[in-house]
Design a protein around this motif. Structure first.
Motif, short mmCIF file in Angstrom:
data_model
loop_
_atom_site.label_atom_id
_atom_site.label_comp_id
_atom_site.label_asym_id
_atom_site.label_seq_id
_atom_site.Cartn_x
_atom_site.Cartn_y
_atom_site.Cartn_z
N CYS A 34 0.17 7.24 4.43
CA CYS A 34 1.51 7.54 2.85
C CYS A 34 1.04 8.67 2.18
O CYS A 34 0.10 9.88 2.17
CB CYS A 34 0.47 6.88 1.75
SG CYS A 34 0.90 5.21 1.48
N ILE A 37 4.72 7.89 -2.97
CA ILE A 37 5.13 6.74 -3.36
C ILE A 37 6.19 6.99 -4.34
O ILE A 37 5.77 7.41 -5.92
CB ILE A 37 3.60 6.02 -4.15
CG1 ILE A 37 3.18 5.43 -2.67
CG2 ILE A 37 4.76 4.57 -4.70
CD1 ILE A 37 1.69 6.51 -2.52
N ALA A 53 7.21 3.46 -0.52
CA ALA A 53 6.41 4.22 0.02
C ALA A 53 7.08 5.40 0.86
O ALA A 53 7.38 3.98 1.74
CB ALA A 53 4.66 3.54 0.26
N ILE A 75 6.90 -1.95 -0.64
CA ILE A 75 5.54 -2.46 -0.66
C ILE A 75 5.35 -3.35 -1.84
O ILE A 75 6.34 -3.57 -2.27
CB ILE A 75 4.60 -1.02 -2.00
CG1 ILE A 75 4.89 0.23 -1.51
CG2 ILE A 75 3.74 -1.69 -2.77
CD1 ILE A 75 4.55 0.97 -2.72
N ASN A 80 0.33 -1.91 -7.38
CA ASN A 80 -0.91 -1.54 -6.01
C ASN A 80 -1.72 -0.61 -6.49
O ASN A 80 -1.44 0.09 -7.44
CB ASN A 80 0.08 -1.20 -5.19
CG ASN A 80 1.12 -0.28 -5.54
OD1 ASN A 80 0.14 1.21 -5.72
ND2 ASN A 80 2.06 0.09 -6.05
N LEU A 82 -2.46 2.45 -4.44
CA LEU A 82 -1.90 2.72 -3.17
C LEU A 82 -1.70 5.10 -3.99
O LEU A 82 -1.32 4.62 -4.90
CB LEU A 82 -0.33 2.96 -2.54
CG LEU A 82 -0.72 2.02 -2.05
CD1 LEU A 82 0.74 1.12 -0.88
CD2 LEU A 82 -1.67 2.15 0.02
N SER A 86 -2.96 7.48 1.51
CA SER A 86 -4.26 6.41 1.96
C SER A 86 -4.09 5.55 3.10
O SER A 86 -2.42 5.61 3.93
CB SER A 86 -3.15 5.41 0.90
OG SER A 86 -3.75 5.43 -0.07
N VAL A 88 -2.72 3.01 6.17
CA VAL A 88 -1.72 1.50 5.25
C VAL A 88 -1.35 0.80 7.13
O VAL A 88 -1.49 2.02 7.80
CB VAL A 88 -0.32 2.25 5.07
CG1 VAL A 88 -0.92 1.69 3.49
CG2 VAL A 88 0.37 2.94 5.17
N ARG A 107 -0.19 -6.17 2.98
CA ARG A 107 -1.85 -5.83 1.72
C ARG A 107 -2.38 -6.70 2.21
O ARG A 107 -2.65 -7.38 2.63
CB ARG A 107 -0.97 -6.40 0.87
CG ARG A 107 0.40 -6.14 -0.30
CD ARG A 107 0.26 -6.73 -1.52
NE ARG A 107 -1.24 -5.24 -2.04
CZ ARG A 107 -0.06 -5.07 -3.42
NH1 ARG A 107 1.31 -5.29 -3.88
NH2 ARG A 107 -1.01 -5.08 -3.65
N PHE A 112 -5.05 -0.51 1.26
CA PHE A 112 -3.90 -0.98 0.25
C PHE A 112 -4.39 -2.44 0.63
O PHE A 112 -4.97 -3.54 1.23
CB PHE A 112 -3.10 -1.37 1.48
CG PHE A 112 -2.42 -2.06 0.77
CD1 PHE A 112 -1.61 -1.44 -0.98
CD2 PHE A 112 -0.16 -1.91 1.27
CE1 PHE A 112 -0.18 -1.96 -1.33
CE2 PHE A 112 0.77 -2.65 0.44
CZ PHE A 112 0.25 -2.89 -1.16
#
Length: 132
Positions: A34, A37, A53, A75, A80, A82, A86, A88, A107, A112
């Protein structure tokens, strides 16, 4: 209607179909990091604040060349955890009212978390079953 001799000279060419998730050719999911966001507003008849994101990964073109690719991903679910940097996992699946968003985050995998207190459709939102 073309004749047989016309088809021999110029055969019919099959239509080329547009690939809907071009980054996921021959793979169901892809791992990314990520970067940002943020919130995006949907197209005209709808109104909401959709969470999106910006994720990126490095694509290997050959032995010596690499390319950094950024993708907009949706997302799903409520809330969340995040942050920037992060790890993902994302899958294909566009969001119809957000232009440029062709992928969904998965998810309950890597950094996440799944949706809290989810009872129905738990597999889509990464929630484990607890005996209540």
């Amino acid at each position: 209607m073309p004749t047989f001799s016309q088809l021999i000279k110029n055969p019919r060419i099959p239509k080329l179909h547009k690939i809907k998730a071009p980054l996921l050719i021959n793979q169901p999911q892809k791992r990314a990091i990520c970067f940002r966001i943020f919130i995006k507003n949907p197209k005209k008849p709808n109104s909401a604040k959709r969470k999106v994101a910006n994720v990126g990964f490095i694509k290997k073109l050959s032995i010596f060349s690499f390319k950094k690719i950024n993708v907009l991903t949706y997302i799903p679910g409520i809330g969340n955890n995040l942050q920037a940097n992060s790890n993902v996992l994302f899958r294909g699946g566009r969001v119809k009212d957000l232009p440029g968003v062709r992928y969904h985050l998965i998810r309950g995998v890597l950094d996440f978390n799944g949706v809290k207190d989810r009872k129905n459709a738990r597999s889509k939102y990464g929630t484990k079953k607890f005996n209540v």
